[in-house]
Structure formats: structure tokens, C-alpha cells
Enzyme design. Structure first.
Site, PDB file in Angstrom:
ATOM      1  N   ASP A 192     125.586  18.005  34.487  1.00  0.00           N
ATOM      2  CA  ASP A 192     125.800  19.215  33.872  1.00  0.00           C
ATOM      3  C   ASP A 192     126.373  18.495  32.924  1.00  0.00           C
ATOM      4  OD1 ASP A 192     128.073  21.247  33.917  1.00  0.00           O
ATOM      5  OD2 ASP A 192     128.890  20.187  35.471  1.00  0.00           O
ATOM      6  N   ASP A 239     129.867  29.541  36.418  1.00  0.00           N
ATOM      7  CA  ASP A 239     130.398  29.283  37.583  1.00  0.00           C
ATOM      8  C   ASP A 239     130.525  30.840  38.528  1.00  0.00           C
ATOM      9  OD1 ASP A 239     130.550  26.780  36.984  1.00  0.00           O
ATOM     10  OD2 ASP A 239     132.320  25.891  37.332  1.00  0.00           O
TER      11      ASP A 239
END
Ligand code: GLA
Length: 743
Positions: A496, A560
Site C-alpha cells: 500500500d 477505498d
């Protein structure tokens, strides 16, 4: 009387907060702001005129404090006229609505603490980010905390653990509470029990969260959106004691389009609360007791890499497993149906899987392709983030793994168990080794636990110094960490971006974005095991154009996902342009499936998607050949969610070995049609109703690029529909769909 300039500014500030807006709310768009931490800053009489002014709807990073993490204080000055009390029928409580605060806060009204959300690093239990939680603090007006007609100070102590900090999500305000606001028609927590497959028994708990009795009535009406008819209507008195609850129970048909509209009315004021809820229904037919084999029919592995394949099979227990033509180097656990071992030589190996029980026997071919590619079909499994956030632990991971098996999900191919952020130790050892934190005492043992059950082990990190949750990242330790993962038995790495951008130039070039992924991609290839490499950098620099070249097996294409329809639409229905980038070994990843009970580390709540929206997300993600990662609390999985995740014909669309992603072929104001080519010349077609009404739609063979003579099948209902002919009329509730397979 003359006023000095700071004093004038001070009164302008008060007016900015107190004089604008609708008469029943006092918006609080401005604050005074200072970084640092000092308990004296809660004092209403503190002279803060030298503090900087800041707005309360955007991160402080965007207002002159770039990159600041740690403590800060907001001080909001507000003049509250005594006439404000008359804006409520029940002038007993003041609501201090602060919206969401990134990450933790402690709030004082004229020096008196009125609320706290999340935990600061020094608090018992340690730092706990609650950046998504709404702060709706209440102040009892029986005391004398409020200074009517004078300046009041709301002082907010904030701790930001990383990324954006402070207020960011809407303008805070003050409001006089109405008594009816204590009543919650908590449809999200309503429970539903299927009576057979065609009827549903629902229980709604009405909650009174105020310390005062509520006297009123409730009316509910069950409607059929397909016909527009009202099916039942009922009205009854509803009185609740202070802090009490009351329950409603009723039985309805369980089919698409059934919804219930609730209306509560306060007897004294006539004020009303209304909520509509779409009720769940089951589409996947009951599983046969005969043995059946599901899941991917092709598996990629590199020569000599450890291989693990849990045969996904259903049928009445006990099931017996056997495999014909098992290549040398592999063995079968006949009790669990797990194939393990390794194959040294490149090539395609065709095995015959056999599963039997007292009622019969099923067989199916599995191809193991030993070569350079893994992830020949999209990964399927579970990830900890949306249930547990950074509060994940070894115990929760093991429980998720055993629930994946006990619930029956693993029997349909859900086999990855991935830890997201929150496992990392606070510091490296003297020789730079990373380890799990106190919630993860033994990473290797966790890997062994999962592998012993035929499940695969996923982990998370960042190429930056820190992850998004402010845990340690890999920067400068990439090789060392990757080898630690290999020792622990890791099969999947989500990598990430997060704080890695701190190392980039202001321009953030393509090469800078590629560099950390290229590096980790190369390192993973050196490891003595296959690690599915999942890029999480939110689609930066059109990653779909280069993800494969850095060795990625998937790449997030977006920010997200959240459990609301706007988020699913924005993410899911924008994937068409990237379809060509997906293929065996490398997939577009529009983030996880937000269904079941979720919480991101906060109290779990049922997904805010309606049942139809959940059918749409599972269908669209299957059509997109996206990794299918659920993230719900598996210990509380309900019948609807289980039914949604165990439809083998829908899963087969996702796991189809051709590996093509769907593209949009038709779009009008309400409808979208997406088509995914399947192995053997077949196609899967999703017909989505994005409108807000139950509607019908005529799908023609030309639209789907299919044959008039071709036979169609309804994948969710597992039902043949006959030939396409001139066209087929599908019906779908608001945000629902039909999913067809044919040629
Ligand atoms: C980012 C990712 C999420 C999750 C969190 C963890 O927001 O996009 O999926 O991994 O970080 O901190």
C-alpha cells in the site's frame, strides 16, 4: 467606544459562527487552531487571539500545516442567543455535532468534557483511530455550562496518526435536540429470519436513547415495488420508557421488491420520523446434497514452489476426496481435500478431482500450469480491514479462518485469509527484523495454522516508512521483510503506497511511482514460494498500463470502497476502460466486497447497501474478473450474506479461465448492460438497474453481441430461460440486476 483591531476580528469570528445559517442550527465553520498539546487550552477564557484561524470542513494539512501529524487543538467561539432554546419543543439538550474528525478527539464545552472518540497514544490501550466516526455530542442544559447570549468556547483536542488530520467531512453545528431525536428506527440492526425460502420474519427494535419517556405511535406498511401494491398496513401506539426499547415483528413475502416503510409520530408535537427499508430475499437455490466440485479449474504455480489447493466441494458430509493423475511431488489430504507439495518441472498437468459421499460421486478436471504465472484466476478470500481495521489480531485471523470453513464459504472457493494493516511491531529488532506486534505473537505459527487447513496466508505492508495506519512500512528493509514473509509462509502481499509519496519529488513522476513496486516485484520473484503481489496505490499513474510489467498480480484501480451505493457505483461502474488490462495472472482490483457485518475496527454494523445493491456488487465484481475479497465479520454471517456468497454459477463467472473482464455495452439514464466473454464462446451479461424504481428492461441479442438462437440461463436462480429470440425482458428492483449466461 473604540474597539481595537483584534477585538473586532474576534467579534467577526463569533458572528461567522453564530449569525449565519438556518434558524434551528448554528453552523460552526471557523475555529482558532494551534498545533501541540496543552490541557490549559480547554479553558474558555484563554486568550487565543494570536492563534491562527482555520475552517472546519477541510483537513488542516490543506490550510497551512502540510504533513503535520500529532496533537492539535481547535477552539470554536460561538455566541448562543437565549432565543435559541425556543427552536425546540424540548429545550433540554444541546447537540454539538462535529461531523467526523481524523483521527481521535476529546471535546470540551466551556472547559467541561462533553465527549471523546478514539484513543490518543498515551491512553490505556494505545492509539485508536476513529476517523470515520461521526461526533454527535450532547450537553444537558440543566447545568449552567452554556453562557447564553455570550461567547462560548468548544475546545477540541485532536490527535492525528497520519495522512489527513482534523475536521474534514462537513461543517459542524449546534442544534437544540428535539425529544423525537432520541427515537431510532434502527433498520440497520433489524433482524431477518427466513421461514423456508419464500417468507421472511423481521424484527425491528425501536430504541429510545434519551432519558425521558417517549409517547407516540408507529405505522408500518409493507409494499411490493414490483406491482406498486400495498401488502400490509399496521398502526399501533408505541410508548417507551426512558432509555427503553420496543420491538415490532411481522412476516412478509421474501422476493425482489418487498420493502417496508416505517413512520413514528410523537403524540405531543405531531413530529414524525420516517424510514424505508428494502427487505432481503434469497436467490441462490438450496445446495444439493449430492457431491459437487466448485472453484477455479486452473491453478498456476512456479517450478518447485510450495503448492496448496483446497478442493472446493459441497454435498452431504462426510465427503471423501481422491485425485487421479496426481503429479509426482504432490500429495492429497483425503479428509480435508487439500492438495500440497510442489512440482519441479514446467508444464501443464491435468488431474481428475473426485469427491464422493453416500449419495454419489462428482469428478472434475483441474489443470495445474507450472510456469511463470500465478493467479490464473482472480484470488478469492477474506481480508481483515473492513471488519476489524487496525484492531486485527492473531485470534481474530484464526477465528476468521475457521469460520470460513465452518460457514461453508471455503467449500465454494473462498480460500485466502489476508491480514491487512495493524499486525506490525512498533520497532524493528537490532538487526532490522520486523515482527508481529503484541496482538501477533507468532507470525509463522499463524501461517502454519492457515496452511494446515488448506487456506492461504495474506499480509499487508507499505513501501513507505509507515503504512496508512501509521505502522512500520518496509522502506529500506524490502528484501529483509520479503524473506521474513517467506519464512512465515506468506502467499499474498498487499503493498500500500501510503507514506512512500513522502520520498517522491513534488512532481511525483511515473518512474517514482513504479520504483517501489518494481523493486518488491523483483524481490518476490527471488523467494522460494509464490506470493500473489497485490498493488494498492489507488490507480495512480494509470497503474493498469504498467502493473503487469512490475510483476503485479492485481492492482487497486480506485480509492477505498465504502458500504454505500454512491461508492459502489462510482468505483464499480467506472471500470470499463481498464477491462483490457485484466487477464490470467493480472487483475484490476476495485477493492473489497462491502457486505455482511462491517466496522473498520469500530462497532460492527450490517452493510449499508440494500440487498439489491449487494447482489449488484457481487455480480459486477464477478463480471469484472476482480479479486473477490470479502471483509465482513464471519462469526456473525447471516443467511442472506451466506446465500449471496455461495452461488457457484455466479462465482464461476468470476473464476472463468479465459480471464476476460466485462465491458459496458449499453447505458441509458437508468440501465447499464455489461458483457464478459467466457470460455467456450459463452458470455455473461449483467443488466443493472441504476434507477430508483422497480423497472423492466428489454435486452436484445444485438445489445449483448449474442445469438438469437442461443439459450440463456439466469445465473443467480440457476434456471434456464430458453432461447434469446427477439429479446428478453428482465425486471429488477432499484439498484438490482439480472445476471445471465448464454452464447
Ligand atoms: C489504505 C488502503 C485500505 C487499507 C488501509 C490500511 O486506506 O486503501 O484498503 O489497507 O490503507 O491502513
Amino acid at each position: 467606544m473604540t474597539m481595537k483591531l483584534p477585538a473586532i476580528l474576534f467579534w467577526i469570528l463569533i458572528c461567522a459562527n453564530a449569525c449565519a445559517g438556518a434558524d434551528d442550527k448554528i453552523p460552526l465553520p471557523q475555529a482558532r487552531f494551534a498545533t501541540g498539546d496543552n490541557s490549559a487550552w480547554k479553558d474558555p477564557d484563554l486568550d487565543d487571539r494570536a492563534w491562527n484561524q482555520i475552517n472546519t470542513h477541510d483537513y488542516y494539512e490543506n490550510q497551512g500545516y502540510p504533513g503535520y501529524d500529532g496533537y492539535s487543538w481547535y477552539r470554536i467561539h460561538v455566541l448562543i442567543p437565549s432565543s435559541f432554546k425556543t427552536t425546540s419543543h424540548w429545550p433540554q439538550r444541546l447537540r454539538v455535532f462535529l461531523s467526523a474528525i481524523d483521527d481521535a478527539d476529546e471535546t470540551f464545552f466551556n472547559g467541561v468534557r462533553i465527549g471523546k472518540t478514539g484513543r490518543m497514544p498515551e491512553d490505556p490501550g494505545g492509539y485508536d483511530s476513529q476517523y470515520q466516526a461521526q461526533r454527535d455530542y450532547h450537553l444537558d442544559l440543566h447545568g449552567d455550562v452554556v453562557r447564553w447570549d455570550r461567547d462560548n468556547v468548544i475546545a477540541i483536542r485532536v490527535y492525528d496518526g497520519g495522512g489527513g488530520g482534523g475536521f474534514y467531512k462537513g461543517t459542524p453545528y449546534l442544534k437544540m435536540a428535539e425529544k423525537i431525536e432520541g427515537v431510532r428506527l434502527d433498520t440497520a440492526q433489524a433482524t431477518h429470519r427466513f421461514l423456508g425460502t419464500k417468507r421472511l420474519r423481521s424484527t425491528l427494535t425501536v430504541v429510545n436513547s434519551y432519558p425521558v419517556a417517549q409517547v407516540g405511535s408507529i405505522e408500518y406498511e409493507v409494499r411490493d415495488a414490483a406491482s406498486g401494491r400495498s401488502l400490509q398496513r399496521h398502526k399501533q401506539p408505541l410508548n417507551m420508557a426512558a432509555m427503553g426499547t420496543s420491538q415490532l415483528q411481522f412476516t412478509t413475502p421474501a422476493r425482489p421488491g418487498i420493502e417496508v416503510a416505517y413512520r413514528y409520530r410523537d403524540a405531543a408535537t405531531g413530529q414524525q420520523l420516517a424510514v424505508t427499508q428494502v427487505l432481503p430475499y434469497l436467490l441462490t437455490p438450496a445446495q444439493s446434497l449430492q457431491p459437487a466440485i466448485h472453484g477455479a479449474s486452473v491453478l498456476g504455480a512456479r517450478p518447485t514452489s510450495p503448492l496448496l489447493y483446497r478442493i472446493a466441494a459441497t454435498g452431504r458430509a462426510p465427503l471423501r476426496y481422491a485425485v487421479a493423475q496426481l503429479p509426482a511431488g504432490l500429495s492429497l489430504d483425503p479428509k480435508q481435500g487439500v492438495i500440497s507439495g510442489s512440482i519441479a518441472t514446467r508444464g501443464t498437468y491435468k488431474l481428475e478431482l473426485q469427491v464422493s459421499n453416500a449419495l454419489g460421486r462428482a469428478t472434475r478436471e483441474l489443470s495445474i500450469v507450472v510456469g511463470d504465472q500465478i493467479a490464473l484466476t482472480p484470488p478469492m478470500g477474506w481480508n481483515s480491514w473492513t471488519a476489524y481495521g487496525v484492531g486485527v489480531s492473531d485470534a481474530l485471523m484464526r477465528k476468521a479462518a475457521s469460520d470460513l470453513i465452518a460457514s461453508g464459504l471455503a467449500a465454494h472457493g473462498w480460500n485466502y485469509v489476508n491480514i491487512d494493516d495493524g499486525w506490525e511491531s512498533a520497532q524493528r529488532s537490532a538487526d532490522g527484523e520486523i515482527s508481529g506486534n503484541e496482538r501477533f505473537p507468532d507470525m509463522r505459527a499463524l501461517g502454519d495454522y492457515l496452511h494446515a487447513r488448506g487456506l492461504k496466508f495474506g499480509i499487508y505492508s507499505s513501501p513507505g516508512a509507515f503504512t496508512c495506519g501509521r505502522y512500520l512500512g518496509t522502506l529500506g528493509h524490502e528484501r529483509q521483510d520479503a524473506w521474513a514473509y517467506a519464512r512465515w509462509g506468506v502467499d499474498y502481499l498487499k503493498y500500500d503506497l501510503c507514506s512512500y509519496t513522502d520520498t517522491m519529488s513534488k512532481e511525483q513522476t511515473l518512474a517514482e511511482h513504479q520504483k517501489p513496486y518494481q523493486l518488491m516485484g523483483e524481490i518476490l520473484r527471488e523467494l522460494p514460494r509464490d506470493v500473489n503481489f497485490s498493488l494498492c496505490q489507488y490507480g495512480e499513474k494509470d497503474v493498469w498500463n504498467w502493473g503487469e510489467s512490475v510483476g503485479a498480480n492485481s492492482w487497486r484501480t480506485t480509492w477505498d470502497v465504502e458500504d454505500n451505493w454512491e461508492s459502489v457505483v462510482k468505483i464499480g461502474f467506472s471500470q470499463s476502460p481498464y477491462a483490457k488490462a485484466a487477464g490470467p495472472g493480472h487483475w484490476n482490483d476495485p477493492d473489497t466486497l462491502v457486505l455482511g457485518r462491517l466496522g473498520w475496527g469500530n462497532a460492527l454494523h450490517p452493510s449499508r447497501l440494500t440487498p439489491d445493491e449487494q447482489y449488484s456488487q457481487v455480480s459486477l465484481w464477478s463480471l469484472l474478473a476482480a479479486p473477490l475479497l470479502i471483509g465482513n465479520d464471519l462469526s456473525s454471517i447471516d443467511a442472506f450474506t451466506l446465500n449471496l456468497l455461495t452461488n457457484d454459477e455466479v462465482i464461476a463467472i468470476n473464476q472463468d479461465r479465459l480471464g476476460q473482464a466485462a465491458q459496458r455495452v449499453f447505458e441509458d439514464q437508468d440501465w447499464q448492460v455489461w458483457v464478459k466473454p467466457l470460455e467456450g464462446g459463452r458470455k455473461a451479461v449483467g443488466v443493472f438497474n441504476l434507477g430508483s424504481q422497480f423497472r423492466t428492461f428489454k435486452l436484445t441479442p444485438a445489445m449483448a453481441g449474442m445469438d438469437r438462437a442461443g439459450k440463456l440461463r439466469d445465473a443467480w436462480r440457476k434456471k434456464d430461460l430458453g432461447a434469446f429470440g427477439e429479446g428478453i425482458t428482465v425486471s429488477a428492483p432499484a439498484h438490482g440486476l439480472a445476471l445471465l449466461v448464454g452464447r
